[in-house]
Design an enzyme around this catalytic site. Structure first.
Site, PDB file in Angstrom:
ATOM      1  N   GLY A 180       6.160   1.314 -14.008  1.00 25.13           N
ATOM      2  CA  GLY A 180       5.047   1.963 -13.433  1.00 25.13           C
ATOM      3  C   GLY A 180       5.577   2.568 -11.919  1.00 25.13           C
ATOM      4  N   GLY A 235       6.904   2.035  -9.011  1.00 24.55           N
ATOM      5  CA  GLY A 235       7.310   0.777  -8.331  1.00 24.55           C
ATOM      6  C   GLY A 235       7.697   0.918  -6.914  1.00 24.55           C
ATOM      7  N   ASP A 282      10.024   7.627 -19.010  1.00 20.56           N
ATOM      8  CA  ASP A 282       9.071   7.692 -17.655  1.00 20.56           C
ATOM      9  C   ASP A 282       9.684   8.713 -16.612  1.00 20.56           C
ATOM     10  OD1 ASP A 282      11.325   5.727 -17.811  1.00 20.56           O
ATOM     11  OD2 ASP A 282      10.949   5.430 -15.838  1.00 20.56           O
ATOM     12  N   ASP A 295      12.884  13.566 -10.208  1.00 21.19           N
ATOM     13  CA  ASP A 295      13.244  11.939 -10.182  1.00 21.19           C
ATOM     14  C   ASP A 295      14.980  11.973 -10.444  1.00 21.19           C
ATOM     15  OD1 ASP A 295      12.965   9.440  -9.819  1.00 21.19           O
ATOM     16  OD2 ASP A 295      11.952   9.098 -11.543  1.00 21.19           O
ATOM     17  N   ARG A 338       3.809  11.772 -16.727  1.00 24.90           N
ATOM     18  CA  ARG A 338       4.849  11.628 -17.438  1.00 24.90           C
ATOM     19  C   ARG A 338       4.670  11.305 -18.933  1.00 24.90           C
ATOM     20  NH1 ARG A 338       8.342   9.143 -13.044  1.00 24.90           N
ATOM     21  NH2 ARG A 338       6.735   9.037 -11.231  1.00 24.90           N
ATOM     22  N   ASP A 376      12.230  -3.969  -3.763  1.00 25.88           N
ATOM     23  CA  ASP A 376      11.492  -4.002  -2.299  1.00 25.88           C
ATOM     24  C   ASP A 376      10.855  -2.659  -2.066  1.00 25.88           C
ATOM     25  OD1 ASP A 376      13.477  -1.766  -2.111  1.00 25.88           O
ATOM     26  OD2 ASP A 376      14.789  -3.131  -0.784  1.00 25.88           O
ATOM     27  N   GLY A 377      10.724  -1.735  -3.003  1.00 24.52           N
ATOM     28  CA  GLY A 377       9.946  -0.555  -2.842  1.00 24.52           C
ATOM     29  C   GLY A 377      10.492   0.643  -1.901  1.00 24.52           C
ATOM     30  N   LYS A 388       8.630   8.341  -2.695  1.00 26.85           N
ATOM     31  CA  LYS A 388       9.749   7.709  -3.160  1.00 26.85           C
ATOM     32  C   LYS A 388      10.329   6.846  -1.899  1.00 26.85           C
ATOM     33  CE  LYS A 388      13.606   7.841  -6.371  1.00 26.85           C
ATOM     34  NZ  LYS A 388      14.569   8.700  -6.940  1.00 26.85           N
ATOM     35  N   ARG A 413       8.066  14.450  -2.439  1.00 23.60           N
ATOM     36  CA  ARG A 413       8.317  15.275  -3.394  1.00 23.60           C
ATOM     37  C   ARG A 413       7.283  16.289  -3.812  1.00 23.60           C
ATOM     38  NH1 ARG A 413       8.932  12.027  -7.715  1.00 23.60           N
ATOM     39  NH2 ARG A 413      11.123  11.722  -7.397  1.00 23.60           N
TER      40      ARG A 413
END
Length: 471
Positions: free
Chosen positions: A90, A92, A257, A267, A186, A125-126, A113, A179
């Site tokens: 998902g 993340g 995804d 992406d 998706r 860690d995102g 992002k 973005r």
């Protein structure tokens, strides 16, 4: 906040109701150093007049925009990753931050992002490396210039953390990216709800997407709407495949995804631009089987659309879904023909003549492993390319007697717009490329000397190319 008159905040995603996303909070970054703001893209959604301080407040601290979402939303989705189904993914390290209308009236998303952990971060860690953010700028600007339908990198802000990564020297600098894209829903979003046999949410998603992204007011039975939706997404996916091939762009991770239902290329991961024509060229070092090699990208997208069809199988009949999916190859080849003619800067004749000329071009490029951008630069404008191709480093190959038919075919085409010959880009004598060696050299200056000028200089060159090719 001094938003422009054409700023129109939206909250359309909330129409979906529960079960599609989770409310999250952005990370609290120790620093916020503005490194890149895309004023061209910002102007399209009324954000051009933000001061740099306001920009940082919204795109590093994520203060809500006016009349907009008040809390970031991490979207729920699954996906096939290198054709292995993963139900544990998902958003993340990103979230949906805001929505608005652009100057064409389209619903647009601001997605992030590197903005922190979410319920789908797993052990991550995102965060986003600064290098990853810089590569997103490079990819989106080059694709835009080449006429591909792609998202825009709106903002890159360095965040002052030191990140450990296994695929680049660590510790490395961190960033948060925003973005701008037509939509972040998706194929994997539909797969998630199919995984849980949630027909109601699938139907809700279909109606939302038809209304907001395809300007189609939902009508007929759920099956009718599902088939209409599948056809619209498939049309966009065929066009995306054509964009990738015409641009010589190797995406690297065409997982379900990473494919949105509006058809934009987005992406960006381990992307590469093709140095020489090579159908087996791959971008990702971990793509050991060449699943997403340059020449297999259309097949990959067709396969992904089949997975969307599978996610709709409880709503529409299998035979009807397959009848829609069977149209992909013809849609793709029609789109590819148009985009290659556009890349060559020539007017179409008829399908038979165009296909014959493009086959000669394709055969030449494969046989000679032609430098991709060099070829299109040398032959841009058809009959007006006579002088230019004779000054090319590739002239000897072009004049080889076995390519007489190709030369004659190209030179029989009229330019789309003869005014291009006066543009500085075509007086310069060489194409604008962005191969991996230049990407790494630009990053090296940033990483070791904090020198951003080579990047800004390259972006200026890309703008010159974009102006020339848009004529």
């Amino acid at each position: 906040m001094p938003v422009s008159d054409n700023y129109k905040g939206e909250k359309a995603f909330l129409e979906l109701g529960e079960g599609f996303a989770d409310e999250v909070q952005a990370a609290n970054f120790p620093q916020a150093i503005l490194r890149y703001r895309n004023d061209r893209a910002a102007a399209s959604v009324g954000l051009f007049e933000l001061t740099d301080g306001e920009w940082i407040n919204h795109f590093a601290r994520f203060k809500p925009l006016p009349d907009n979402l008040q809390t970031p939303l991490a979207q729920r989705y699954h996906g096939h990753q290198f054709r292995n189904y993963n139900p544990d993914i998902g958003d993340g390290r990103g979230f949906l931050y805001a929505q608005m209308r652009d100057d064409q009236g389209r619903l647009m998303d601001l997605g992030t992002k590197g903005s922190g952990t979410t319920p789908y971060s797993r052990s991550g860690d995102g965060r986003l490396t600064l290098k990853g953010g810089v590569r997103e700028i490079m990819a989106s600007e080059m694709l835009n210039a080449l006429g591909a339908y792609t998202s825009d990198t709106l903002s890159i802000i360095e965040t002052g953390e030191r990140l450990v990564r296994g695929d680049e020297p660590s510790p490395t600098r961190s960033a948060v990216m925003v973005r701008l894209t037509h939509g972040h829903i998706r194929i994997g979003t539909f797969q998630r709800h199919a995984y849980f046999s949630d027909k109601d949410r699938i139907n809700t998603l279909i109606d939302y997407c038809l209304k907001h992204y395809y300007n189609e007011m939902p009508f007929g039975s759920p099956a009718d709407r599902a088939l209409l939706f599948l056809e619209r997404v498939m049309e966009r996916a065929a066009e995306q495949a054509a964009d990738l091939m015409a641009a010589g762009y190797v995406h690297g991770v065409l997982n379900t995804d990473n494919i949105n239902i509006t058809g934009e290329i987005f992406d960006f991961g381990p992307w590469r631009l093709l140095p020489n024509m090579d159908l087996s060229f791959t971008a990702a070092y971990f793509d050991e089987q060449g699943l997403y090699a340059f020449g297999r990208q259309a097949d990959a997208l067709h396969w992904n659309i089949y997975q969307l069809g599978g996610a709709l199988a409880d709503i529409a009949e299998e035979a009807d879904l397959k009848a829609v999916l069977a149209k992909f190859p013809s849609l793709y080849f029609t789109a590819l023909r148009a985009r290659l003619l556009n890349r060559m800067g020539v007017k179409a004749k008829d399908d038979q003549s165009d296909d014959a000329m493009l086959k000669l071009v394709n055969d030449y490029m494969i046989t000679e492993k032609a430098p991709y951008e060099r070829f299109f630069y040398d032959w841009y404008g058809g009959k007006l390319a006579e002088t230019r191709y004779r000054k090319s480093p590739e002239e000897g190959k072009y004049l080889d007697g076995k390519y007489d038919e190709m030369r004659a075919a190209i030179l029989s085409y009229s330019p789309r717009n003869p005014n291009f010959v006066d543009h500085q880009y075509f007086r310069n004598g060489k194409p604008c490329t962005f191969l991996i060696e230049e990407v790494e050299a630009i990053w090296n200056e940033i990483a070791h000397h904090d020198d951003w000028q080579p990047l800004y200089n390259k972006l200026d060159q890309i703008k010159i190319m974009a102006d020339a090719l848009s004529r």
